[in-house]
Scaffold this active site. Structure first.
Site, PDB file in Angstrom:
ATOM      1  N   ARG A 168      24.414  36.924  23.493  1.00 27.79           N
ATOM      2  CA  ARG A 168      25.624  37.704  23.282  1.00 27.79           C
ATOM      3  C   ARG A 168      25.313  39.024  22.578  1.00 27.79           C
ATOM      4  O   ARG A 168      24.479  39.089  21.692  1.00 27.79           O
ATOM      5  CB  ARG A 168      26.625  36.897  22.450  1.00 27.79           C
ATOM      6  CG  ARG A 168      28.001  37.545  22.368  1.00 27.79           C
ATOM      7  CD  ARG A 168      29.060  36.561  21.937  1.00 27.79           C
ATOM      8  NE  ARG A 168      28.912  36.122  20.552  1.00 27.79           N
ATOM      9  CZ  ARG A 168      29.821  35.368  19.927  1.00 27.79           C
ATOM     10  NH1 ARG A 168      30.893  34.950  20.578  1.00 27.79           N
ATOM     11  NH2 ARG A 168      29.624  35.012  18.668  1.00 27.79           N
ATOM     12  N   ARG A 214      24.526  40.458  16.685  1.00 28.44           N
ATOM     13  CA  ARG A 214      24.917  40.110  15.327  1.00 28.44           C
ATOM     14  C   ARG A 214      23.960  39.076  14.750  1.00 28.44           C
ATOM     15  O   ARG A 214      23.393  38.265  15.475  1.00 28.44           O
ATOM     16  CB  ARG A 214      26.348  39.546  15.314  1.00 28.44           C
ATOM     17  CG  ARG A 214      27.389  40.515  15.848  1.00 28.44           C
ATOM     18  CD  ARG A 214      28.792  39.987  15.649  1.00 28.44           C
ATOM     19  NE  ARG A 214      28.926  38.571  16.009  1.00 28.44           N
ATOM     20  CZ  ARG A 214      30.089  37.923  16.035  1.00 28.44           C
ATOM     21  NH1 ARG A 214      31.196  38.550  15.715  1.00 28.44           N
ATOM     22  NH2 ARG A 214      30.132  36.650  16.386  1.00 28.44           N
TER      23      ARG A 214
END
Length: 216
Positions: free
Chosen positions: A125, A158
């Site tokens: 992601r 992240r």
């Protein structure tokens, strides 16, 4: 409708909640949204939450519950809502059930997927550093590598999407939040959602459950 979405990190419940909120014209609200709103208002709960966040401490259950209760009483929540990220524990679920009419849920949807698939999904992601739109290296690649299609911002991975962090997040979820599946199942509120497959396929499963409840 008043809904709660449960599911392990990366299962896609947030994206589905966003879509359903448009379909039903109700708000999708995450714990993070509520904390940020409370902090921005500068009221007592927000000041307390800000102190926790700035010092790196977890926001305690009791404070989260107060902030959620205040948010659910606001005018824009009266038509219904989708809670994403709350409750996380049995104690939070008990507190929600005691929030009067606002805490009386119509349905709780549990999004379920194989753990190995979840790790793969999360580690691939990428998130826009500006608008926070979410992409995936395999399943939803941007048109231009590492550039957001919507705003042109740089895409980043992240820290909580690194594989070792993902495994820790799953461990915490299974320990703290997974018991809520039995909690809501025993109250006749739970629906299991197969979160495998395309976004549209999962969305159809969600709408089948929600539609059945709308017709009651």
């Amino acid at each position: 409708m008043r809904l709660v979405f449960l599911g392990m990190p990366g299962v896609g419940k947030g994206t589905q909640a966003k879509q359903l909120s448009h379909e039903l014209h109700i708000l999708q609200v995450s714990t993070g949204d509520m904390l940020r709103a409370a902090i921005s208002k500068g009221e007592a709960n927000g000041k307390e939450a800000k102190s926790c966040v700035e010092s790196g401490r977890l926001v305690p259950d009791e404070l989260v519950i107060r902030i959620v209760k205040a948010r659910l009483l606001e005018e824009d929540m009266k038509n219904g809502f989708i809670l994403d990220g709350f409750p996380r524990t049995d104690a939070q679920a008990d507190a929600l059930s005691q929030m009067g009419e606002s805490g009386q849920l119509d349905r709780v949807l549990s999004f379920e997927m194989d753990e190995e698939m979840l790790v793969s999904r999360l580690s691939g992601r990428r998130t826009c550093s500006k608008c926070e739109e979410i992409y995936h290296q395999i399943h939803r690649a941007p048109k231009q590598e590492m550039i957001c299609d919507l705003c042109g911002g740089a895409l980043i991975q992240r820290k909580d999407d690194h594989s070792d962090t993902v495994l820790e997040r799953l461990r915490v979820y299974k320990k703290e939040t997974m018991p809520l599946i039995a909690y809501y199942e025993s109250r006749g509120l739970l629906s299991h959602i197969d979160a495998n497959g395309t976004f549209d396929a999962v969305s159809q499963r969600v709408m089948a459950v929600v539609g059945a409840n709308l017709r009651k």
